[in-house]
Write a protein that holds these residues in place. Structure first.
Motif, short mmCIF file in Angstrom:
data_model
loop_
_atom_site.label_atom_id
_atom_site.label_comp_id
_atom_site.label_asym_id
_atom_site.label_seq_id
_atom_site.Cartn_x
_atom_site.Cartn_y
_atom_site.Cartn_z
N SER A 117 0.87 -1.18 0.00
CA SER A 117 0.00 0.00 0.00
C SER A 117 0.91 1.24 0.00
O SER A 117 2.10 1.14 0.33
CB SER A 117 -0.86 -0.02 1.26
OG SER A 117 -1.37 1.26 1.57
N PRO A 157 3.43 6.79 6.63
CA PRO A 157 2.51 6.45 7.73
C PRO A 157 1.06 6.87 7.47
O PRO A 157 0.79 7.97 7.01
CB PRO A 157 3.09 7.26 8.90
CG PRO A 157 3.74 8.44 8.25
CD PRO A 157 4.25 7.97 6.92
N TYR A 211 -1.81 -1.53 10.58
CA TYR A 211 -1.94 -1.70 9.12
C TYR A 211 -0.69 -1.16 8.42
O TYR A 211 -0.11 -1.81 7.55
CB TYR A 211 -3.20 -0.98 8.63
CG TYR A 211 -3.47 -1.12 7.15
CD1 TYR A 211 -4.10 -2.25 6.64
CD2 TYR A 211 -3.10 -0.12 6.24
CE1 TYR A 211 -4.35 -2.38 5.28
CE2 TYR A 211 -3.35 -0.24 4.89
CZ TYR A 211 -3.98 -1.37 4.41
OH TYR A 211 -4.23 -1.50 3.05
N PHE A 219 -5.37 5.22 -2.00
CA PHE A 219 -6.76 4.87 -1.64
C PHE A 219 -7.54 4.39 -2.87
O PHE A 219 -7.53 5.04 -3.90
CB PHE A 219 -7.47 6.08 -1.05
CG PHE A 219 -6.84 6.58 0.23
CD1 PHE A 219 -7.04 5.91 1.44
CD2 PHE A 219 -6.03 7.71 0.23
CE1 PHE A 219 -6.46 6.37 2.62
CE2 PHE A 219 -5.44 8.18 1.40
CZ PHE A 219 -5.65 7.51 2.60
N PHE A 256 -12.02 0.05 1.99
CA PHE A 256 -12.00 1.51 2.12
C PHE A 256 -13.29 2.01 2.77
O PHE A 256 -13.26 2.83 3.68
CB PHE A 256 -11.82 2.11 0.73
CG PHE A 256 -11.83 3.61 0.68
CD1 PHE A 256 -10.68 4.33 0.92
CD2 PHE A 256 -13.00 4.30 0.39
CE1 PHE A 256 -10.68 5.73 0.87
CE2 PHE A 256 -13.01 5.70 0.34
CZ PHE A 256 -11.86 6.40 0.59
N THR A 289 -8.37 11.01 8.74
CA THR A 289 -8.08 10.02 7.69
C THR A 289 -8.89 10.32 6.44
O THR A 289 -8.39 10.23 5.31
CB THR A 289 -8.40 8.60 8.19
OG1 THR A 289 -7.72 8.40 9.41
CG2 THR A 289 -7.97 7.53 7.19
N GLN A 290 -10.14 10.68 6.68
CA GLN A 290 -11.03 11.07 5.57
C GLN A 290 -10.41 12.26 4.81
O GLN A 290 -10.36 12.26 3.58
CB GLN A 290 -12.39 11.46 6.13
CG GLN A 290 -13.42 11.86 5.10
CD GLN A 290 -13.97 10.67 4.34
OE1 GLN A 290 -14.35 9.68 4.94
NE2 GLN A 290 -13.97 10.77 3.02
C1 LIG Z 1 -12.30 7.40 4.32
C2 LIG Z 1 -10.95 7.11 4.82
C3 LIG Z 1 -10.33 5.88 4.25
C4 LIG Z 1 -9.22 5.41 5.09
C5 LIG Z 1 -8.36 4.30 4.70
C6 LIG Z 1 -8.96 3.26 3.88
C7 LIG Z 1 -8.21 2.43 3.16
C8 LIG Z 1 -6.78 2.56 3.09
C9 LIG Z 1 -6.08 1.62 2.46
C10 LIG Z 1 -4.67 1.73 2.32
O1 LIG Z 1 -3.99 0.77 2.01
C11 LIG Z 1 -3.98 3.05 2.52
C12 LIG Z 1 -3.86 3.81 1.28
C13 LIG Z 1 -3.16 4.91 1.26
C14 LIG Z 1 -2.35 5.41 2.42
C15 LIG Z 1 -2.24 6.86 2.36
C16 LIG Z 1 -1.33 7.60 2.94
C17 LIG Z 1 -0.16 7.11 3.67
C18 LIG Z 1 0.72 8.27 4.00
C19 LIG Z 1 1.83 8.43 3.01
C20 LIG Z 1 2.80 9.50 3.42
O2 LIG Z 1 2.48 10.36 4.23
O3 LIG Z 1 3.90 9.47 2.89
#
Ligand SMILES: CCCCC/C=C\C=C\C(=O)C/C=C\C/C=C\CCCC(=O)O
Ligand SMILES: NC(=O)C1=CN([C@@H]2O[C@H](COP(=O)(O)OP(=O)(O)OC[C@H]3O[C@@H](n4cnc5c(N)ncnc54)[C@H](O)[C@@H]3O)[C@@H](O)[C@H]2O)C=CC1
Length: 258
Positions: free
Chosen positions: A138, A144, A151, A185, A191, A208-209
């Motif tokens: 991911s 992070p 996760y 995402f 999700f 997160t949203q």
């Molecule tokens: C509505 C909120 C949804 C929250 C998460 C849902 C699913 C996420 C699945 C993942 O695998 C994550 C996907 C992307 C991660 C995003 C950002 C990580 C931060 C990256 C960084 O800051 O360098």
């Protein structure tokens, strides 16, 4: 590498990213064993795929990647039915900070269990033809996701496991390539169910949203195409493909070896 006549095993194939990659592999001529813990969704998907691609090219196998026994039995059945295994897509995953030990067991240990079981069939050292293993990490495997520390840890671990296995494969002569897929995402059930799965970090749901809105959603086709690229391009081993709305690229990691 042409996929015509090749055999693929996909975990978490019944829905979401696993389903999209399964369909793309079938479109490119592969035979696919669909493994999933959700029998209802898996069987109804195979009914649809049978009509499109032919019954002899798909096989649904009920399999929980938390069980080494079930993985071994499913891989054996896939290999016997299709005549070996060329491609494994280790994709089954969950996001649940409340049941965090299960999250580690599925997201990280499931990938390790799957890889080791697949090598029994794919490694040239054990009579296999070689091939390629793609592990779903991911964007949270590269940076992070604050509401999801466990996760995030599993997905970072998948990147590390994949890169080390790629090097181990070359050094050992397995003839099996290992690459990791890092999508941002994606609009899937995982999700959509996020708010009820954050456990002690539920208070970070709104943030997160906002993060998801900041990054935007990646198209499912882009994710599946990235996986396909790592399967078919035989120069790719130990590579990590980042797929976000703004960036579709292989990741450059620093090297600490002189
Ligand atoms: C509505 C909120 C949804 C929250 C998460 C849902 C699913 C996420 C699945 C993942 O695998 C994550 C996907 C992307 C991660 C995003 C950002 C990580 C931060 C990256 C960084 O800051 O360098
Ligand atoms: N949706 C997203 O935003 C992102 C998802 N991912 C990763 O992509 C992978 C697939 O996720 P999605 O398609 O989004 O989820 P999804 O929830 O739509 O599909 C996951 C599939 O895995 C199956 N599964 C779950 N636990 C299992 C187990 N123990 N054994 C076998 N099958 C099991 C489910 O039944 C389902 O069919 C996961 O590894 C996830 O972490 C990575 C980046 C972003």
């Amino acid at each position: 590498m042409s996929l015509t006549g090749k055999t693929a095993v996909v975990t978490g194939a019944a829905m979401g990213i696993g389903r999209a990659v399964t369909e793309l592999l079938l479109q490119h001529g592969a035979k696919v064993a669909l493994l999933d813990v959700n029998e209802t969704a898996g069987k109804s998907l195979v009914e649809v795929l049978d009509k499109l691609y032919g019954r002899e090219r798909t096989l649904f196998l009920s399999c929980d990647v938390e069980s080494e026994e079930q993985i071994k039995a499913a891989f054996l059945k896939a290999a016997e039915t299709f005549g070996g295994i060329d491609i494994l897509f280790n994709n089954a995953g969950v996001l649940n900070e409340d049941r965090w030990e299960r999250t580690v067991s599925i997201n990280l240990m499931g990938v390790i269990r799957g890889s080791y079981a697949a090598l029994e069939h794919m490694s040239k050292l054990s009579g296999g033809r070689g091939g390629v293993i793609i592990n779903t990490s991911s964007l949270a495997g590269l940076g992070p996701l604050p509401s999801c520390p466990v996760y995030t840890a599993t997905k970072h671990a998948v990147v590390g496991f994949t890169r080390a296995m790629a090097a181990a494969s070359v050094a050992s002569g397995y003839g099996v390539r290992f690459n990791a897929l890092c999508p941002g995402f994606v609009q899937t059930d995982l999700f959509s169910a996020i708010e009820s799965n954050l456990g002690r970090f539920a208070h970070l749901a709104a943030a997160t949203q906002q993060l998801a809105e900041h990054f935007g959603l990646v198209g499912m086709c882009d994710v599946a195409e990235a996986a396909l690229d790592m399967v078919t391009d035989e120069t790719k081993n130990g590579e990590v493909f980042l797929v976000s709305p703004k960036r579709k690229e292989y990741v450059n990691f620093p090297s600490f070896v002189q």
